[in-house]
Design a protein around this motif. Sequence first.
Motif, short mmCIF file in Angstrom:
data_model
loop_
_atom_site.label_atom_id
_atom_site.label_comp_id
_atom_site.label_asym_id
_atom_site.label_seq_id
_atom_site.Cartn_x
_atom_site.Cartn_y
_atom_site.Cartn_z
N TRP A 139 0.81 -1.22 0.00
CA TRP A 139 0.00 0.00 0.00
C TRP A 139 0.84 1.26 0.00
O TRP A 139 0.42 2.29 -0.55
CB TRP A 139 -0.96 -0.04 1.19
N ILE A 140 2.04 1.21 0.58
CA ILE A 140 2.95 2.35 0.47
C ILE A 140 3.27 2.60 -1.00
O ILE A 140 3.25 3.74 -1.48
CB ILE A 140 4.24 2.10 1.27
N ASP A 141 3.53 1.51 -1.73
CA ASP A 141 3.86 1.63 -3.15
C ASP A 141 2.68 2.16 -3.96
O ASP A 141 2.87 2.73 -5.04
CB ASP A 141 4.28 0.27 -3.72
N TRP A 142 1.48 1.97 -3.46
CA TRP A 142 0.30 2.48 -4.15
C TRP A 142 0.00 3.92 -3.74
O TRP A 142 -0.42 4.74 -4.57
CB TRP A 142 -0.90 1.58 -3.83
N LEU A 143 0.21 4.26 -2.48
CA LEU A 143 -0.12 5.60 -1.99
C LEU A 143 0.85 6.67 -2.47
O LEU A 143 0.46 7.81 -2.71
CB LEU A 143 -0.15 5.59 -0.46
N VAL A 144 2.14 6.32 -2.60
CA VAL A 144 3.13 7.32 -3.00
C VAL A 144 2.83 7.92 -4.37
O VAL A 144 2.80 9.16 -4.51
CB VAL A 144 4.56 6.73 -2.93
N PRO A 145 2.60 7.12 -5.42
CA PRO A 145 2.31 7.72 -6.73
C PRO A 145 1.04 8.56 -6.74
O PRO A 145 0.88 9.43 -7.59
CB PRO A 145 2.17 6.50 -7.65
N HIS A 146 0.13 8.31 -5.81
CA HIS A 146 -1.11 9.06 -5.75
C HIS A 146 -0.97 10.36 -4.95
O HIS A 146 -1.93 11.12 -4.84
CB HIS A 146 -2.23 8.21 -5.14
N GLY A 147 0.21 10.58 -4.41
CA GLY A 147 0.42 11.81 -3.66
C GLY A 147 -0.07 11.78 -2.24
O GLY A 147 -0.05 12.80 -1.54
N ASP A 148 -0.53 10.62 -1.76
CA ASP A 148 -1.00 10.52 -0.38
C ASP A 148 0.15 10.37 0.60
O ASP A 148 -0.02 10.62 1.79
CB ASP A 148 -1.96 9.33 -0.24
N LEU A 149 1.30 9.93 0.12
CA LEU A 149 2.51 9.82 0.92
C LEU A 149 3.68 10.34 0.10
O LEU A 149 3.66 10.28 -1.13
CB LEU A 149 2.80 8.35 1.28
N LYS A 150 4.72 10.79 0.80
CA LYS A 150 5.96 11.13 0.14
C LYS A 150 6.88 9.91 0.15
O LYS A 150 6.84 9.11 1.08
CB LYS A 150 6.66 12.29 0.86
N ALA A 151 7.68 9.76 -0.88
CA ALA A 151 8.62 8.65 -0.94
C ALA A 151 9.52 8.67 0.29
O ALA A 151 10.09 9.72 0.64
CB ALA A 151 9.46 8.73 -2.22
N GLY A 152 9.63 7.55 0.98
CA GLY A 152 10.47 7.47 2.17
C GLY A 152 9.85 8.02 3.43
O GLY A 152 10.50 8.03 4.49
N GLN A 153 8.60 8.47 3.36
CA GLN A 153 7.97 9.08 4.53
C GLN A 153 7.78 8.07 5.66
O GLN A 153 7.94 8.40 6.84
CB GLN A 153 6.61 9.67 4.14
N VAL A 154 7.45 6.83 5.30
CA VAL A 154 7.29 5.78 6.30
C VAL A 154 8.00 4.51 5.82
O VAL A 154 8.13 4.29 4.62
CB VAL A 154 5.81 5.46 6.58
N ARG A 155 8.44 3.71 6.77
CA ARG A 155 9.02 2.40 6.46
C ARG A 155 8.13 1.33 7.05
O ARG A 155 7.61 1.50 8.17
CB ARG A 155 10.42 2.29 7.04
N PRO A 156 7.93 0.22 6.35
CA PRO A 156 7.04 -0.81 6.87
C PRO A 156 7.37 -1.25 8.28
O PRO A 156 6.47 -1.42 9.12
CB PRO A 156 7.23 -1.96 5.86
N GLY A 157 8.65 -1.42 8.58
CA GLY A 157 9.05 -1.91 9.89
C GLY A 157 8.69 -1.00 11.04
O GLY A 157 8.67 -1.43 12.20
N ASP A 158 8.42 0.28 10.74
CA ASP A 158 8.04 1.23 11.78
C ASP A 158 6.55 1.22 12.06
O ASP A 158 6.09 1.90 13.00
CB ASP A 158 8.46 2.64 11.37
N LEU A 159 5.78 0.46 11.29
CA LEU A 159 4.33 0.53 11.37
C LEU A 159 3.72 -0.57 12.23
O LEU A 159 2.54 -0.49 12.57
CB LEU A 159 3.73 0.45 9.96
N TYR A 160 4.50 -1.59 12.56
CA TYR A 160 3.91 -2.73 13.24
C TYR A 160 4.91 -3.38 14.19
O TYR A 160 6.11 -3.10 14.15
CB TYR A 160 3.44 -3.77 12.23
N THR A 161 4.38 -4.25 15.04
CA THR A 161 5.22 -5.07 15.91
C THR A 161 4.57 -6.43 16.09
O THR A 161 3.34 -6.53 16.22
CB THR A 161 5.43 -4.42 17.29
N ASN A 162 5.38 -7.48 16.08
CA ASN A 162 4.91 -8.82 16.41
C ASN A 162 5.32 -9.22 17.84
O ASN A 162 5.14 -10.36 18.24
CB ASN A 162 5.50 -9.85 15.44
#
Length: 349
Positions: A306-329
Amino acid sequence: MPAASRRHFLSLAALAAAAAACGRASASGGGGKETGRIRYQGWAGQVTLPELAEDLGYLGDVKLEWVGNTISGPQDIQSAATGQTDFGGAFNGAVVKLIAAGAPVRSVITYYGVDQEAYNGYYVLADSPIHGPRDLIGKKVAMNTLGAHAEALLDIYLQRGGLSPAEIAKVEPTVLPPVNTEQSLRQRQIEVAVLGGVLRDKALAAGGIRPLFSDFDLLGAFNAGSFVMTDRFLDRNPETSRTFVTGVARAIEWSRSTPKAEVIARSVEIVRRRGRNEDVAALRYWKSFGVAATGGRISDQDFQLWIDWLVPHGDLKAGQVRPGDLYTNAFNGLGGAPSTVVPPSPSRS
Protein backbone atom coordinates in the motif's frame (compact mmCIF):
# COMPACT_ATOMS: atom_id res chain seq x y z
CA MET A 1 -2.71 14.31 -7.19
CA PRO A 2 -4.85 12.11 -9.47
CA ALA A 3 -8.56 12.25 -8.69
CA ALA A 4 -7.81 14.41 -5.66
CA SER A 5 -11.30 15.87 -5.54
CA ARG A 6 -12.86 12.52 -4.67
CA ARG A 7 -10.19 11.03 -2.44
CA HIS A 8 -10.96 10.74 1.23
CA PHE A 9 -7.93 8.78 2.46
CA LEU A 10 -8.22 9.98 6.05
CA SER A 11 -7.70 13.70 6.58
CA LEU A 12 -5.85 12.89 9.77
CA ALA A 13 -3.07 15.40 10.35
CA ALA A 14 -5.06 17.28 13.01
CA LEU A 15 -6.44 14.05 14.43
CA ALA A 16 -2.99 12.49 14.70
CA ALA A 17 -1.63 15.56 16.46
CA ALA A 18 -4.52 15.42 18.92
CA ALA A 19 -3.94 11.72 19.49
CA ALA A 20 -0.26 12.30 20.16
CA ALA A 21 -1.06 15.02 22.66
CA CYS A 22 -3.93 13.42 24.53
CA GLY A 23 -3.39 11.11 27.43
CA ARG A 24 -6.55 9.06 27.23
CA ALA A 25 -5.23 6.20 25.13
CA SER A 26 -4.52 3.99 28.11
CA ALA A 27 -6.96 2.50 30.56
CA SER A 28 -4.26 1.36 32.97
CA GLY A 29 -4.56 2.17 36.65
CA GLY A 30 -2.09 3.99 38.81
CA GLY A 31 0.95 2.52 40.47
CA GLY A 32 1.89 0.47 37.45
CA LYS A 33 -1.18 -1.75 37.66
CA GLU A 34 -2.35 -2.92 34.25
CA THR A 35 -5.89 -2.64 32.99
CA GLY A 36 -8.06 -5.72 33.01
CA ARG A 37 -10.42 -4.45 30.33
CA ILE A 38 -10.06 -3.55 26.68
CA ARG A 39 -12.62 -1.23 25.07
CA TYR A 40 -13.63 -1.84 21.48
CA GLN A 41 -16.23 -1.37 18.76
CA GLY A 42 -18.00 -4.31 17.17
CA TRP A 43 -19.82 -4.97 13.92
CA ALA A 44 -23.57 -5.59 13.89
CA GLY A 45 -24.49 -9.18 13.12
CA GLN A 46 -20.87 -10.32 13.06
CA VAL A 47 -18.45 -11.95 15.48
CA THR A 48 -15.00 -10.39 15.49
CA LEU A 49 -11.86 -12.35 16.27
CA PRO A 50 -11.41 -10.72 19.71
CA GLU A 51 -15.01 -11.63 20.57
CA LEU A 52 -14.36 -15.19 19.45
CA ALA A 53 -11.10 -15.29 21.41
CA GLU A 54 -12.86 -14.17 24.58
CA ASP A 55 -15.61 -16.77 24.15
CA LEU A 56 -13.00 -19.49 23.66
CA GLY A 57 -11.33 -18.50 26.91
CA TYR A 58 -8.15 -17.32 25.19
CA LEU A 59 -8.15 -13.87 26.82
CA GLY A 60 -7.85 -15.23 30.36
CA ASP A 61 -8.69 -12.54 32.91
CA VAL A 62 -8.71 -9.77 30.28
CA LYS A 63 -12.28 -8.66 29.54
CA LEU A 64 -13.59 -6.95 26.42
CA GLU A 65 -15.79 -3.91 26.94
CA TRP A 66 -18.08 -3.19 23.98
CA VAL A 67 -18.74 0.54 23.51
CA GLY A 68 -20.80 0.39 20.32
CA ASN A 69 -20.61 -0.68 16.68
CA THR A 70 -18.86 0.70 13.63
CA ILE A 71 -19.17 0.12 9.89
CA SER A 72 -15.86 1.80 9.05
CA GLY A 73 -12.27 0.67 9.51
CA PRO A 74 -10.87 4.23 9.29
CA GLN A 75 -13.34 5.37 11.96
CA ASP A 76 -12.42 2.39 14.12
CA ILE A 77 -8.68 3.10 14.12
CA GLN A 78 -9.31 6.82 14.66
CA SER A 79 -11.24 5.90 17.80
CA ALA A 80 -8.26 3.84 18.99
CA ALA A 81 -5.80 6.62 18.18
CA THR A 82 -7.74 9.19 20.20
CA GLY A 83 -8.30 6.91 23.19
CA GLN A 84 -12.04 6.34 22.77
CA THR A 85 -11.23 2.62 22.42
CA ASP A 86 -8.16 0.52 23.16
CA PHE A 87 -7.84 -1.13 19.76
CA GLY A 88 -9.30 -0.70 16.31
CA GLY A 89 -8.98 -2.45 13.00
CA ALA A 90 -8.76 -1.26 9.42
CA PHE A 91 -7.39 -1.87 5.95
CA ASN A 92 -3.60 -1.62 6.06
CA GLY A 93 -3.52 1.30 3.63
CA ALA A 94 -5.63 3.31 6.07
CA VAL A 95 -3.28 2.29 8.89
CA VAL A 96 -0.31 3.58 6.85
CA LYS A 97 -2.06 6.92 6.37
CA LEU A 98 -2.93 7.26 10.05
CA ILE A 99 0.60 6.57 11.24
CA ALA A 100 2.13 8.75 8.51
CA ALA A 101 -0.03 11.61 9.80
CA GLY A 102 1.63 11.23 13.20
CA ALA A 103 -0.77 9.08 15.19
CA PRO A 104 1.13 7.17 17.92
CA VAL A 105 -0.23 3.72 17.06
CA ARG A 106 1.20 0.44 15.78
CA SER A 107 -0.35 -2.58 14.14
CA VAL A 108 -0.14 -5.62 16.41
CA ILE A 109 -1.91 -8.43 14.50
CA THR A 110 -3.63 -9.15 11.20
CA TYR A 111 -7.35 -9.73 11.62
CA TYR A 112 -8.61 -10.15 8.08
CA GLY A 113 -7.25 -11.02 4.70
CA VAL A 114 -8.12 -12.15 1.21
CA ASP A 115 -8.15 -15.69 -0.09
CA GLN A 116 -10.35 -17.88 -2.29
CA GLU A 117 -13.03 -18.00 0.38
CA ALA A 118 -12.69 -14.61 2.06
CA TYR A 119 -12.76 -11.73 -0.41
CA ASN A 120 -14.66 -8.62 -1.40
CA GLY A 121 -16.53 -8.90 -4.67
CA TYR A 122 -17.88 -6.05 -6.77
CA TYR A 123 -21.32 -7.15 -7.95
CA VAL A 124 -23.83 -5.91 -10.48
CA LEU A 125 -27.34 -7.10 -11.32
CA ALA A 126 -27.50 -10.04 -13.71
CA ASP A 127 -28.99 -7.86 -16.46
CA SER A 128 -26.62 -4.92 -15.90
CA PRO A 129 -24.91 -3.42 -18.95
CA ILE A 130 -21.71 -3.07 -16.88
CA HIS A 131 -19.06 -5.57 -17.98
CA GLY A 132 -15.73 -3.76 -17.59
CA PRO A 133 -13.90 -0.80 -16.03
CA ARG A 134 -14.97 1.79 -18.60
CA ASP A 135 -18.62 0.95 -18.02
CA LEU A 136 -18.27 2.31 -14.47
CA ILE A 137 -17.85 5.93 -15.56
CA GLY A 138 -20.73 7.88 -14.05
CA LYS A 139 -21.91 4.90 -12.01
CA LYS A 140 -22.39 4.53 -8.24
CA VAL A 141 -20.26 1.90 -6.47
CA ALA A 142 -21.51 1.29 -2.92
CA MET A 143 -19.06 0.40 -0.13
CA ASN A 144 -18.94 0.58 3.66
CA THR A 145 -16.61 3.59 3.84
CA LEU A 146 -14.40 5.80 1.70
CA GLY A 147 -10.62 5.87 1.97
CA ALA A 148 -10.24 2.19 2.79
CA HIS A 149 -9.97 -1.29 1.29
CA ALA A 150 -12.94 -1.14 -1.10
CA GLU A 151 -12.06 2.21 -2.65
CA ALA A 152 -8.40 1.30 -3.01
CA LEU A 153 -9.20 -1.91 -4.89
CA LEU A 154 -11.74 -0.11 -7.08
CA ASP A 155 -9.06 2.42 -7.99
CA ILE A 156 -6.57 -0.33 -8.89
CA TYR A 157 -9.21 -2.01 -11.07
CA LEU A 158 -9.94 1.23 -12.91
CA GLN A 159 -6.24 2.00 -13.41
CA ARG A 160 -5.57 -1.46 -14.79
CA GLY A 161 -8.53 -0.96 -17.09
CA GLY A 162 -6.78 2.01 -18.69
CA LEU A 163 -8.93 4.81 -17.31
CA SER A 164 -7.34 8.24 -17.01
CA PRO A 165 -7.37 10.14 -13.70
CA ALA A 166 -10.13 12.36 -15.07
CA GLU A 167 -12.21 9.33 -16.01
CA ILE A 168 -11.61 7.66 -12.65
CA ALA A 169 -12.87 10.83 -10.95
CA LYS A 170 -16.24 10.31 -12.66
CA VAL A 171 -16.81 6.97 -10.97
CA GLU A 172 -18.84 7.55 -7.80
CA PRO A 173 -17.84 5.62 -4.64
CA THR A 174 -20.88 5.80 -2.38
CA VAL A 175 -21.10 4.97 1.32
CA LEU A 176 -23.80 2.52 2.44
CA PRO A 177 -24.02 0.32 5.54
CA PRO A 178 -23.03 -3.23 4.52
CA VAL A 179 -26.37 -4.66 5.66
CA ASN A 180 -28.23 -2.34 3.25
CA THR A 181 -25.97 -2.66 0.20
CA GLU A 182 -27.54 -5.74 -1.39
CA GLN A 183 -31.04 -4.31 -1.12
CA SER A 184 -29.93 -1.00 -2.66
CA LEU A 185 -28.43 -2.88 -5.61
CA ARG A 186 -31.59 -4.89 -6.18
CA GLN A 187 -33.68 -1.71 -6.00
CA ARG A 188 -31.35 -0.15 -8.61
CA GLN A 189 -30.40 2.74 -6.35
CA ILE A 190 -26.75 1.93 -7.10
CA GLU A 191 -25.06 0.14 -10.00
CA VAL A 192 -22.34 -1.81 -8.15
CA ALA A 193 -22.33 -3.31 -4.66
CA VAL A 194 -19.16 -4.23 -2.78
CA LEU A 195 -20.03 -7.35 -0.80
CA GLY A 196 -17.81 -9.52 1.37
CA GLY A 197 -18.02 -12.44 3.75
CA VAL A 198 -21.40 -13.67 4.88
CA LEU A 199 -23.25 -10.76 3.26
CA ARG A 200 -21.72 -11.64 -0.11
CA ASP A 201 -22.59 -15.31 0.10
CA LYS A 202 -26.12 -14.58 1.29
CA ALA A 203 -26.65 -12.28 -1.70
CA LEU A 204 -25.22 -14.84 -4.14
CA ALA A 205 -27.48 -17.53 -2.72
CA ALA A 206 -30.50 -15.33 -3.51
CA GLY A 207 -29.42 -15.10 -7.17
CA GLY A 208 -29.90 -12.30 -9.68
CA ILE A 209 -26.43 -10.78 -9.36
CA ARG A 210 -23.08 -11.47 -10.99
CA PRO A 211 -19.47 -10.55 -10.18
CA LEU A 212 -17.64 -7.81 -12.00
CA PHE A 213 -14.32 -8.46 -10.21
CA SER A 214 -12.92 -9.20 -6.76
CA ASP A 215 -9.88 -8.18 -4.75
CA PHE A 216 -8.69 -11.81 -4.99
CA ASP A 217 -8.87 -11.51 -8.80
CA LEU A 218 -6.67 -8.42 -8.67
CA LEU A 219 -4.06 -9.29 -6.04
CA GLY A 220 -4.43 -12.95 -5.06
CA ALA A 221 -4.17 -13.96 -1.39
CA PHE A 222 -2.85 -11.32 1.01
CA ASN A 223 -3.15 -10.01 4.58
CA ALA A 224 -5.43 -7.01 4.24
CA GLY A 225 -6.09 -5.39 7.60
CA SER A 226 -4.70 -5.21 11.12
CA PHE A 227 -5.60 -4.17 14.63
CA VAL A 228 -3.77 -1.14 16.01
CA MET A 229 -3.08 -0.11 19.58
CA THR A 230 -1.46 3.06 20.84
CA ASP A 231 2.16 3.11 21.95
CA ARG A 232 0.92 4.45 25.28
CA PHE A 233 -1.40 1.49 25.84
CA LEU A 234 1.26 -1.03 24.83
CA ASP A 235 3.86 0.60 27.09
CA ARG A 236 1.56 0.76 30.12
CA ASN A 237 -0.13 -2.60 29.60
CA PRO A 238 2.40 -5.01 28.09
CA GLU A 239 1.00 -8.19 29.64
CA THR A 240 -2.60 -7.24 28.87
CA SER A 241 -1.54 -6.48 25.30
CA ARG A 242 0.30 -9.78 25.02
CA THR A 243 -2.69 -11.69 26.34
CA PHE A 244 -5.00 -9.92 23.91
CA VAL A 245 -2.84 -10.29 20.79
CA THR A 246 -1.90 -13.90 21.52
CA GLY A 247 -5.53 -14.73 22.28
CA VAL A 248 -6.61 -13.33 18.92
CA ALA A 249 -3.81 -15.28 17.24
CA ARG A 250 -5.04 -18.49 18.86
CA ALA A 251 -8.60 -17.72 17.74
CA ILE A 252 -7.37 -17.37 14.16
CA GLU A 253 -5.80 -20.81 14.30
CA TRP A 254 -8.84 -22.29 16.05
CA SER A 255 -11.06 -21.03 13.23
CA ARG A 256 -8.69 -22.62 10.70
CA SER A 257 -8.55 -26.03 12.35
CA THR A 258 -12.19 -26.32 13.41
CA PRO A 259 -14.99 -27.52 11.12
CA LYS A 260 -16.86 -24.57 9.62
CA ALA A 261 -20.17 -25.77 11.02
CA GLU A 262 -18.75 -25.60 14.54
CA VAL A 263 -17.31 -22.10 14.00
CA ILE A 264 -20.67 -20.93 12.67
CA ALA A 265 -22.63 -22.53 15.51
CA ARG A 266 -20.38 -20.89 18.09
CA SER A 267 -20.69 -17.50 16.35
CA VAL A 268 -24.47 -17.73 16.32
CA GLU A 269 -24.43 -18.54 20.03
CA ILE A 270 -22.18 -15.54 20.76
CA VAL A 271 -24.45 -13.15 18.88
CA ARG A 272 -27.62 -14.48 20.51
CA ARG A 273 -26.12 -14.41 23.98
CA ARG A 274 -24.97 -10.79 23.79
CA GLY A 275 -28.59 -9.67 23.26
CA ARG A 276 -28.21 -6.80 20.81
CA ASN A 277 -31.24 -7.71 18.66
CA GLU A 278 -29.09 -8.79 15.70
CA ASP A 279 -30.00 -10.97 12.74
CA VAL A 280 -27.92 -14.17 12.76
CA ALA A 281 -29.15 -15.49 9.38
CA ALA A 282 -26.08 -14.33 7.46
CA LEU A 283 -23.65 -16.04 9.85
CA ARG A 284 -24.34 -19.46 8.32
CA TYR A 285 -22.48 -18.33 5.19
CA TRP A 286 -19.19 -17.74 7.06
CA LYS A 287 -16.19 -19.43 5.44
CA SER A 288 -12.92 -17.88 6.58
CA PHE A 289 -11.31 -14.82 8.15
CA GLY A 290 -8.86 -14.93 5.25
CA VAL A 291 -5.75 -14.31 7.39
CA ALA A 292 -2.82 -15.65 5.38
CA ALA A 293 -0.09 -15.70 8.04
CA THR A 294 0.02 -18.14 10.94
CA GLY A 295 -1.40 -16.47 14.03
CA GLY A 296 -1.93 -13.24 12.12
CA ARG A 297 1.74 -12.27 12.27
CA ILE A 298 2.56 -9.17 10.25
CA SER A 299 5.28 -8.73 7.62
CA ASP A 300 6.77 -5.76 5.78
CA GLN A 301 4.96 -6.76 2.58
CA ASP A 302 1.58 -6.29 4.25
CA PHE A 303 2.31 -2.55 4.28
CA GLN A 304 4.78 -2.13 1.41
CA LEU A 305 2.02 -3.05 -1.05
CA TRP A 306 0.00 0.00 0.00
CA ILE A 307 2.95 2.35 0.47
CA ASP A 308 3.86 1.63 -3.15
CA TRP A 309 0.30 2.48 -4.15
CA LEU A 310 -0.12 5.60 -1.99
CA VAL A 311 3.13 7.32 -3.00
CA PRO A 312 2.31 7.72 -6.73
CA HIS A 313 -1.11 9.06 -5.75
CA GLY A 314 0.42 11.81 -3.66
CA ASP A 315 -1.00 10.52 -0.38
CA LEU A 316 2.51 9.82 0.92
CA LYS A 317 5.96 11.13 0.14
CA ALA A 318 8.62 8.65 -0.94
CA GLY A 319 10.47 7.47 2.17
CA GLN A 320 7.97 9.08 4.53
CA VAL A 321 7.29 5.78 6.30
CA ARG A 322 9.02 2.40 6.46
CA PRO A 323 7.04 -0.81 6.87
CA GLY A 324 9.05 -1.91 9.89
CA ASP A 325 8.04 1.23 11.78
CA LEU A 326 4.33 0.53 11.37
CA TYR A 327 3.91 -2.73 13.24
CA THR A 328 5.22 -5.07 15.91
CA ASN A 329 4.91 -8.82 16.41
CA ALA A 330 6.42 -8.55 19.90
CA PHE A 331 3.07 -9.13 21.63
CA ASN A 332 2.11 -12.16 19.53
CA GLY A 333 3.14 -15.17 21.56
CA LEU A 334 1.93 -17.76 19.09
CA GLY A 335 5.22 -17.75 17.19
CA GLY A 336 6.00 -17.71 13.52
CA ALA A 337 5.31 -21.39 12.92
CA PRO A 338 2.07 -23.36 13.21
CA SER A 339 1.37 -24.43 16.76
CA THR A 340 -1.05 -26.74 18.49
CA VAL A 341 -4.27 -24.97 19.36
CA VAL A 342 -5.47 -25.78 22.87
CA PRO A 343 -9.16 -26.82 22.85
CA PRO A 344 -11.36 -24.22 24.55
CA SER A 345 -13.03 -24.79 27.87
CA PRO A 346 -16.69 -25.78 27.55
CA SER A 347 -17.59 -23.18 30.17
CA ARG A 348 -19.05 -19.81 29.22
CA SER A 349 -18.58 -16.45 30.80
